[in-house]
Design a protein around this motif. Structure first.
Motif, PDB file in Angstrom:
ATOM      1  N   GLU A   1       0.831  -1.205   0.000  1.00  0.00           N
ATOM      2  CA  GLU A   1       0.000   0.000   0.000  1.00  0.00           C
ATOM      3  C   GLU A   1       0.865   1.255   0.000  1.00  0.00           C
ATOM      4  N   GLU A   2       1.946   1.247   0.786  1.00  0.00           N
ATOM      5  CA  GLU A   2       2.831   2.404   0.861  1.00  0.00           C
ATOM      6  C   GLU A   2       3.584   2.617  -0.449  1.00  0.00           C
ATOM      7  N   ILE A   3       4.026   1.534  -1.084  1.00  0.00           N
ATOM      8  CA  ILE A   3       4.688   1.666  -2.383  1.00  0.00           C
ATOM      9  C   ILE A   3       3.707   2.223  -3.407  1.00  0.00           C
ATOM     10  N   GLY A   4       2.475   1.719  -3.381  1.00  0.00           N
ATOM     11  CA  GLY A   4       1.439   2.232  -4.272  1.00  0.00           C
ATOM     12  C   GLY A   4       1.202   3.710  -4.054  1.00  0.00           C
ATOM     13  N   SER A   5       1.219   4.141  -2.788  1.00  0.00           N
ATOM     14  CA  SER A   5       1.037   5.559  -2.461  1.00  0.00           C
ATOM     15  C   SER A   5       2.176   6.401  -3.013  1.00  0.00           C
ATOM     16  N   MET A   6       3.397   5.874  -2.963  1.00  0.00           N
ATOM     17  CA  MET A   6       4.550   6.618  -3.463  1.00  0.00           C
ATOM     18  C   MET A   6       4.490   6.828  -4.968  1.00  0.00           C
ATOM     19  N   ILE A   7       3.966   5.831  -5.685  1.00  0.00           N
ATOM     20  CA  ILE A   7       3.961   5.924  -7.152  1.00  0.00           C
ATOM     21  C   ILE A   7       2.604   6.365  -7.697  1.00  0.00           C
ATOM     22  N   GLY A   8       1.661   6.617  -6.792  1.00  0.00           N
ATOM     23  CA  GLY A   8       0.372   7.161  -7.215  1.00  0.00           C
ATOM     24  C   GLY A   8      -0.538   6.174  -7.912  1.00  0.00           C
ATOM     25  N   THR A   9      -0.660   4.966  -7.333  1.00  0.00           N
ATOM     26  CA  THR A   9      -1.559   3.972  -7.925  1.00  0.00           C
ATOM     27  C   THR A   9      -2.220   3.158  -6.822  1.00  0.00           C
ATOM     28  N   ALA A  10      -3.246   2.421  -7.181  1.00  0.00           N
ATOM     29  CA  ALA A  10      -3.955   1.579  -6.218  1.00  0.00           C
ATOM     30  C   ALA A  10      -3.066   0.419  -5.767  1.00  0.00           C
ATOM     31  N   THR A  11      -3.305  -0.063  -4.556  1.00  0.00           N
ATOM     32  CA  THR A  11      -2.511  -1.161  -4.006  1.00  0.00           C
ATOM     33  C   THR A  11      -2.548  -2.381  -4.922  1.00  0.00           C
ATOM     34  N   GLU A  12      -3.736  -2.678  -5.467  1.00  0.00           N
ATOM     35  CA  GLU A  12      -3.881  -3.848  -6.345  1.00  0.00           C
ATOM     36  C   GLU A  12      -2.997  -3.725  -7.590  1.00  0.00           C
ATOM     37  N   SER A  13      -2.948  -2.523  -8.172  1.00  0.00           N
ATOM     38  CA  SER A  13      -2.104  -2.297  -9.357  1.00  0.00           C
ATOM     39  C   SER A  13      -0.632  -2.440  -9.005  1.00  0.00           C
ATOM     40  N   CYS A  14      -0.249  -1.946  -7.831  1.00  0.00           N
ATOM     41  CA  CYS A  14       1.143  -2.061  -7.372  1.00  0.00           C
ATOM     42  C   CYS A  14       1.528  -3.528  -7.209  1.00  0.00           C
ATOM     43  N   ILE A  15       0.637  -4.318  -6.627  1.00  0.00           N
ATOM     44  CA  ILE A  15       0.908  -5.745  -6.427  1.00  0.00           C
ATOM     45  C   ILE A  15       1.091  -6.453  -7.769  1.00  0.00           C
ATOM     46  N   ARG A  16       0.238  -6.121  -8.753  1.00  0.00           N
ATOM     47  CA  ARG A  16       0.349  -6.744 -10.082  1.00  0.00           C
ATOM     48  C   ARG A  16       1.670  -6.379 -10.751  1.00  0.00           C
ATOM     49  N   LEU A  17       2.064  -5.104 -10.638  1.00  0.00           N
ATOM     50  CA  LEU A  17       3.318  -4.674 -11.262  1.00  0.00           C
ATOM     51  C   LEU A  17       4.530  -5.328 -10.610  1.00  0.00           C
ATOM     52  N   LEU A  18       4.522  -5.418  -9.284  1.00  0.00           N
ATOM     53  CA  LEU A  18       5.615  -6.083  -8.581  1.00  0.00           C
ATOM     54  C   LEU A  18       5.707  -7.548  -9.012  1.00  0.00           C
ATOM     55  N   SER A  19       4.552  -8.185  -9.198  1.00  0.00           N
ATOM     56  CA  SER A  19       4.521  -9.570  -9.668  1.00  0.00           C
ATOM     57  C   SER A  19       5.095  -9.678 -11.078  1.00  0.00           C
ATOM     58  N   ASP A  20       4.757  -8.708 -11.937  1.00  0.00           N
ATOM     59  CA  ASP A  20       5.317  -8.677 -13.298  1.00  0.00           C
ATOM     60  C   ASP A  20       6.831  -8.522 -13.262  1.00  0.00           C
ATOM     61  N   PHE A  21       7.324  -7.612 -12.426  1.00  0.00           N
ATOM     62  CA  PHE A  21       8.769  -7.403 -12.289  1.00  0.00           C
ATOM     63  C   PHE A  21       9.443  -8.672 -11.780  1.00  0.00           C
ATOM     64  N   ASN A  22       8.761  -9.369 -10.868  1.00  0.00           N
ATOM     65  CA  ASN A  22       9.298 -10.605 -10.308  1.00  0.00           C
ATOM     66  C   ASN A  22       9.398 -11.687 -11.387  1.00  0.00           C
ATOM     67  N   LYS A  23       8.347 -11.832 -12.195  1.00  0.00           N
ATOM     68  CA  LYS A  23       8.321 -12.847 -13.255  1.00  0.00           C
ATOM     69  C   LYS A  23       9.368 -12.586 -14.337  1.00  0.00           C
ATOM     70  N   SER A  24       9.630 -11.294 -14.595  1.00  0.00           N
ATOM     71  CA  SER A  24      10.599 -10.940 -15.636  1.00  0.00           C
ATOM     72  C   SER A  24      12.037 -10.918 -15.124  1.00  0.00           C
ATOM     73  N   GLY A  25      12.232 -11.194 -13.827  1.00  0.00           N
ATOM     74  CA  GLY A  25      13.578 -11.277 -13.272  1.00  0.00           C
ATOM     75  C   GLY A  25      14.193  -9.956 -12.857  1.00  0.00           C
ATOM     76  N   LEU A  26      13.410  -8.896 -12.898  1.00  0.00           N
ATOM     77  CA  LEU A  26      13.929  -7.590 -12.476  1.00  0.00           C
ATOM     78  C   LEU A  26      14.115  -7.532 -10.966  1.00  0.00           C
TER      79      LEU A  26
END
Length: 226
Positions: free
Chosen positions: A180-205
């Motif tokens: 939630e705090e990361i989402g707040s920093m980047i200006g997006t909903a918590t759910e969107s932040c979780i999806r993006l982090l998952s995408d970064f994780n899957k791509s090896g970033l």
């Protein structure tokens, strides 16, 4: 807690311009506090009437939006001062300061700090530079929010957290924020932040292990942030 003239933390803030006599005077009037994780140092709208020097720990500066959402503006760590702007402008605090981990802070009353602006030009210039730096960061943040995608902002924020606050011995980000705090920093909903982090994780970033985040591909993250 140590005396101000012996405290190494002052070397990282505007207080480094004060001489020994001035530091001794401040040491006699300051109050020291332990702030537990999740507790406020001060809240938006509060009359601070002085400045806080962060001796240890990290806090978030945030503002409550009209819809009740908490927007993180900045993270503040050891050596920085809080409350300078509201003290000088003689206005209530525009932001809330909430501890992200257990913290040690010292409070110096306004009545003791303000005379130093007339007595010590180097100190007053240091304070002005710090406030100008905050304004520059705010300008950059507004541009990023308007022109960068959420994906770019997430990559940039993760890199900033590692560059500024470092990592634990196991390589995970030292400053552990909730999704939630990361989402707040980047200006997006918590759910969107979780999806993006998952995408970064899957791509090896990055690699996710529970609440811990490991940055695995710095070059890749830099490309994402551009």
């Amino acid at each position: 807690m140590s005396k101000c003239e012996q405290c190494i933390v002052r070397e990282f803030s505007s207080l480094k311009a004060l001489n020994k006599e001035e530091l001794l005077k401040i040491a006699d009037c300051k109050s020291s506090y332990i702030i537990k994780k999740g507790e406020p140092i001060f809240e938006e709208g509060e009359n601070v009437n002085g400045i806080f020097c962060v001796r240890d720990g990290v806090c978030k500066l945030s503002k409550l939006s009209a819809n009740g959402k908490d927007q993180i503006i900045k993270l503040v760590s050891k050596g920085e001062l809080l409350g300078q702007r509201s003290m000088i402008s003689d206005e209530p605090a525009n932001l809330s300061a909430i501890a992200l981990e257990d913290m040690e802070v010292c409070f110096i009353p306004k009545s003791e700090i303000m005379p130093l602006f007339n007595q010590n030009n180097a100190f007053s210039m240091n304070v002005m530079r710090a406030i100008c730096g905050d304004l520059k960061e705010a300008d950059d943040h507004v541009v990023d929010m308007a022109q960068k995608t959420v994906r770019e902002r997430l990559a940039e924020t993760l890199l900033h957290l590692q560059d500024t606050f470092g990592t634990h011995e196991d390589g995970s980000l030292k400053t552990q924020l909730t999704r939630e705090e990361i989402g707040s920093m980047i200006g997006t909903a918590t759910e969107s932040c979780i999806r993006l982090l998952s995408d970064f994780n899957k791509s090896g970033l990055i690699e996710l292990k529970g609440k811990k985040i490991f940055l695995k591909d710095i070059k890749g993250l830099k490309r994402e942030a551009e």
